[in-house]
Motif scaffolding. Structure first.
Motif, PDB file in Angstrom:
ATOM      1  N   PHE A  72       0.841  -1.197   0.000  1.00 32.91           N
ATOM      2  CA  PHE A  72       0.000   0.000   0.000  1.00 32.91           C
ATOM      3  C   PHE A  72       0.876   1.246   0.000  1.00 32.91           C
ATOM      4  CE2 PHE A  72      -2.409   3.389   1.995  1.00 32.91           C
ATOM      5  CZ  PHE A  72      -3.675   3.271   1.437  1.00 32.91           C
ATOM      6  N   TYR A  73       1.872   1.261   0.877  1.00 34.45           N
ATOM      7  CA  TYR A  73       2.761   2.405   0.989  1.00 34.45           C
ATOM      8  C   TYR A  73       3.550   2.614  -0.304  1.00 34.45           C
ATOM      9  CZ  TYR A  73       6.076   5.640   3.141  1.00 34.45           C
ATOM     10  OH  TYR A  73       6.838   6.729   3.434  1.00 34.45           O
ATOM     11  N   TRP A  74       4.027   1.531  -0.921  1.00 34.87           N
ATOM     12  CA  TRP A  74       4.761   1.660  -2.185  1.00 34.87           C
ATOM     13  C   TRP A  74       3.856   2.107  -3.326  1.00 34.87           C
ATOM     14  CZ3 TRP A  74       9.351   2.874  -3.419  1.00 34.87           C
ATOM     15  CH2 TRP A  74      10.377   2.605  -2.529  1.00 34.87           C
ATOM     16  N   THR A 118      -2.842  13.515 -10.821  1.00 42.64           N
ATOM     17  CA  THR A 118      -2.272  12.357 -10.122  1.00 42.64           C
ATOM     18  C   THR A 118      -2.168  12.627  -8.621  1.00 42.64           C
ATOM     19  OG1 THR A 118      -1.027  11.785 -12.117  1.00 42.64           O
ATOM     20  CG2 THR A 118      -0.344  10.724 -10.063  1.00 42.64           C
ATOM     21  N   ALA A 119      -1.752  13.833  -8.250  1.00 48.95           N
ATOM     22  CA  ALA A 119      -1.650  14.181  -6.824  1.00 48.95           C
ATOM     23  C   ALA A 119      -3.029  14.176  -6.166  1.00 48.95           C
ATOM     24  CB  ALA A 119      -0.988  15.548  -6.659  1.00 48.95           C
ATOM     25  N   ILE A 120      -4.015  14.759  -6.831  1.00 51.35           N
ATOM     26  CA  ILE A 120      -5.377  14.753  -6.286  1.00 51.35           C
ATOM     27  C   ILE A 120      -5.862  13.319  -6.129  1.00 51.35           C
ATOM     28  CG2 ILE A 120      -7.790  15.337  -6.788  1.00 51.35           C
ATOM     29  CD1 ILE A 120      -6.630  17.921  -8.178  1.00 51.35           C
ATOM     30  N   PHE A 121      -5.643  12.505  -7.152  1.00 49.77           N
ATOM     31  CA  PHE A 121      -6.054  11.092  -7.089  1.00 49.77           C
ATOM     32  C   PHE A 121      -5.369  10.372  -5.929  1.00 49.77           C
ATOM     33  CE2 PHE A 121      -5.170   6.645  -8.064  1.00 49.77           C
ATOM     34  CZ  PHE A 121      -6.460   6.160  -8.215  1.00 49.77           C
ATOM     35  N   ALA A 122      -4.049  10.565  -5.807  1.00 54.48           N
ATOM     36  CA  ALA A 122      -3.291   9.863  -4.765  1.00 54.48           C
ATOM     37  C   ALA A 122      -3.799  10.218  -3.375  1.00 54.48           C
ATOM     38  CB  ALA A 122      -1.801  10.196  -4.881  1.00 54.48           C
ATOM     39  N   TYR A 123      -3.909  11.501  -3.072  1.00 56.41           N
ATOM     40  CA  TYR A 123      -4.273  11.897  -1.718  1.00 56.41           C
ATOM     41  C   TYR A 123      -5.759  11.708  -1.433  1.00 56.41           C
ATOM     42  CZ  TYR A 123       0.484  13.421  -1.399  1.00 56.41           C
ATOM     43  OH  TYR A 123       1.853  13.432  -1.388  1.00 56.41           O
ATOM     44  N   GLN A 124      -6.611  11.963  -2.419  1.00 55.31           N
ATOM     45  CA  GLN A 124      -8.042  11.742  -2.204  1.00 55.31           C
ATOM     46  C   GLN A 124      -8.332  10.249  -2.038  1.00 55.31           C
ATOM     47  OE1 GLN A 124     -10.420  14.037  -1.723  1.00 55.31           O
ATOM     48  NE2 GLN A 124     -12.051  12.536  -1.541  1.00 55.31           N
ATOM     49  N   THR A 125      -7.757   9.423  -2.894  1.00 54.58           N
ATOM     50  CA  THR A 125      -8.037   7.988  -2.839  1.00 54.58           C
ATOM     51  C   THR A 125      -7.370   7.321  -1.640  1.00 54.58           C
ATOM     52  OG1 THR A 125      -8.250   7.907  -5.243  1.00 54.58           O
ATOM     53  CG2 THR A 125      -7.858   5.813  -4.113  1.00 54.58           C
ATOM     54  N   PHE A 126      -6.071   7.566  -1.456  1.00 57.96           N
ATOM     55  CA  PHE A 126      -5.339   6.843  -0.413  1.00 57.96           C
ATOM     56  C   PHE A 126      -5.628   7.380   0.987  1.00 57.96           C
ATOM     57  CE2 PHE A 126      -3.375   5.154  -4.046  1.00 57.96           C
ATOM     58  CZ  PHE A 126      -2.674   4.025  -3.687  1.00 57.96           C
ATOM     59  N   ILE A 128      -7.952  10.120   2.017  1.00 59.08           N
ATOM     60  CA  ILE A 128      -9.318  10.487   2.398  1.00 59.08           C
ATOM     61  C   ILE A 128     -10.261   9.285   2.309  1.00 59.08           C
ATOM     62  CG2 ILE A 128     -11.272  12.020   1.936  1.00 59.08           C
ATOM     63  CD1 ILE A 128      -8.695  13.436   3.001  1.00 59.08           C
ATOM     64  N   ILE A 129     -10.241   8.586   1.177  1.00 61.14           N
ATOM     65  CA  ILE A 129     -11.194   7.482   1.001  1.00 61.14           C
ATOM     66  C   ILE A 129     -10.749   6.229   1.749  1.00 61.14           C
ATOM     67  CG2 ILE A 129     -12.286   5.938  -0.671  1.00 61.14           C
ATOM     68  CD1 ILE A 129     -12.096   8.303  -2.695  1.00 61.14           C
ATOM     69  N   ILE A 130      -9.537   5.752   1.457  1.00 56.64           N
ATOM     70  CA  ILE A 130      -9.127   4.460   2.033  1.00 56.64           C
ATOM     71  C   ILE A 130      -8.700   4.601   3.495  1.00 56.64           C
ATOM     72  CG2 ILE A 130      -7.506   2.530   1.869  1.00 56.64           C
ATOM     73  CD1 ILE A 130      -7.459   3.049  -1.194  1.00 56.64           C
ATOM     74  N   LEU A 131      -7.684   5.415   3.762  1.00 56.83           N
ATOM     75  CA  LEU A 131      -7.166   5.493   5.136  1.00 56.83           C
ATOM     76  C   LEU A 131      -8.141   6.151   6.102  1.00 56.83           C
ATOM     77  CD1 LEU A 131      -3.385   6.307   4.553  1.00 56.83           C
ATOM     78  CD2 LEU A 131      -4.420   4.109   5.173  1.00 56.83           C
ATOM     79  N   ASN A 132      -8.822   7.206   5.656  1.00 60.60           N
ATOM     80  CA  ASN A 132      -9.719   7.880   6.589  1.00 60.60           C
ATOM     81  C   ASN A 132     -11.092   7.222   6.652  1.00 60.60           C
ATOM     82  OD1 ASN A 132     -10.206  10.136   8.446  1.00 60.60           O
ATOM     83  ND2 ASN A 132     -11.808  10.613   6.977  1.00 60.60           N
ATOM     84  N   GLU A 133     -11.750   7.087   5.530  1.00 61.70           N
ATOM     85  CA  GLU A 133     -13.113   6.568   5.550  1.00 61.70           C
ATOM     86  C   GLU A 133     -13.182   5.079   5.878  1.00 61.70           C
ATOM     87  OE1 GLU A 133     -15.896   8.310   5.548  1.00 61.70           O
ATOM     88  OE2 GLU A 133     -14.677  10.121   5.383  1.00 61.70           O
ATOM     89  N   TRP A 134     -12.219   4.293   5.419  1.00 62.04           N
ATOM     90  CA  TRP A 134     -12.283   2.854   5.671  1.00 62.04           C
ATOM     91  C   TRP A 134     -11.533   2.450   6.936  1.00 62.04           C
ATOM     92  CZ3 TRP A 134     -15.659  -0.466   4.068  1.00 62.04           C
ATOM     93  CH2 TRP A 134     -15.435  -1.829   4.277  1.00 62.04           C
ATOM     94  N   PHE A 135     -10.321   3.002   7.116  1.00 63.86           N
ATOM     95  CA  PHE A 135      -9.494   2.581   8.255  1.00 63.86           C
ATOM     96  C   PHE A 135      -9.462   3.600   9.404  1.00 63.86           C
ATOM     97  CE2 PHE A 135      -7.537   0.164   4.703  1.00 63.86           C
ATOM     98  CZ  PHE A 135      -7.797  -1.108   5.184  1.00 63.86           C
ATOM     99  N   ASP A 136     -10.340   4.586   9.389  1.00 67.34           N
ATOM    100  CA  ASP A 136     -10.514   5.538  10.499  1.00 67.34           C
ATOM    101  C   ASP A 136      -9.267   6.345  10.859  1.00 67.34           C
ATOM    102  OD1 ASP A 136     -13.176   4.873  10.727  1.00 67.34           O
ATOM    103  OD2 ASP A 136     -12.880   3.476  12.384  1.00 67.34           O
ATOM    104  N   LEU A 137      -8.542   6.794   9.870  1.00 61.91           N
ATOM    105  CA  LEU A 137      -7.357   7.624  10.096  1.00 61.91           C
ATOM    106  C   LEU A 137      -7.653   8.802  11.015  1.00 61.91           C
ATOM    107  CD1 LEU A 137      -4.495   8.756   9.369  1.00 61.91           C
ATOM    108  CD2 LEU A 137      -5.570   9.793   7.372  1.00 61.91           C
ATOM    109  N   GLU A 138      -8.805   9.396  10.859  1.00 68.13           N
ATOM    110  CA  GLU A 138      -9.166  10.580  11.642  1.00 68.13           C
ATOM    111  C   GLU A 138      -9.218  10.305  13.141  1.00 68.13           C
ATOM    112  OE1 GLU A 138     -12.286  14.254  10.979  1.00 68.13           O
ATOM    113  OE2 GLU A 138     -12.719  12.309  10.094  1.00 68.13           O
TER     114      GLU A 138
END
Length: 169
Positions: A72-74, A118-126, A128-138
């Motif tokens: 994921f990180y890579w 690409t930057a918008i895609f990377a940060y929005q997807t990884f 906001i969507i995945i880390l925050n909404e799915w894995f509760d980053l917040e």
């Protein structure tokens, strides 16, 4: 084209916005690669949901595989490499075409556009969507990158809108 006309100042400001995005990419990549272990562990803690609070009903989402954490990180680092290289090339293309006719200057924006998207895609997807909404980053007890990601997404949106919307004839 004179370097002190309004049109040239607009073009130079667009160059500066892309250049700042390239600097952001370079410093982010440098941090992510030179301190790989710390950032990979942070991503792993978020994905395994080991340091988030108040989410017991959502713990089934956690993924504890270190291999997945590193992949994921890579994937994120790969997108950062793509947008950073695009911004560097975009900066060079805009600089080379500062005094060119409108059509040529407009055509020189393509790598910058790729970088911003690409930057918008990377940060929005990884983040906001995945880390925050799915894995509760917040809800992380440790460093929370949610606001960090939001700030950079906002800058990237500003950058692409300014690059494409402001008249630079």
């Amino acid at each position: 084209m004179s370097y002190f006309t309004t049109a040239c100042m607009v073009r130079q400001s667009k160059l500066l916005v892309v250049f700042m995005a390239a600097l952001f990419g370079i410093t982010t990549l440098t941090n992510n690669i030179t301190d790989y272990t710390a950032y990979a562990e942070y991503i792993g803690r978020i994905i395994s949901m080991s340091d988030t609070i108040g989410n017991d009903s959502r713990r089934y989402r956690a993924i504890s595989s270190p291999l997945f954490h590193h992949r994921f990180y890579w994937a994120l680092i790969t997108l950062e490499i793509i947008f950073t290289c695009s911004f560097i090339v975009g900066t060079y293309q805009l600089y080379r075409n500062l005094a060119a006719p409108h059509g040529e200057f407009h055509a020189a924006k393509k790598f910058s556009i790729i970088g911003f998207i690409t930057a918008i895609f990377a940060y929005q997807t990884f983040y906001i969507i995945i880390l925050n909404e799915w894995f509760d980053l917040e809800y992380s007890k440790q460093a929370n990158a949610f606001k960090w990601a939001q700030t950079h997404i906002q800058y990237m949106f500003f950058g692409i809108i300014y690059l494409l919307a402001a008249k630079d004839t």
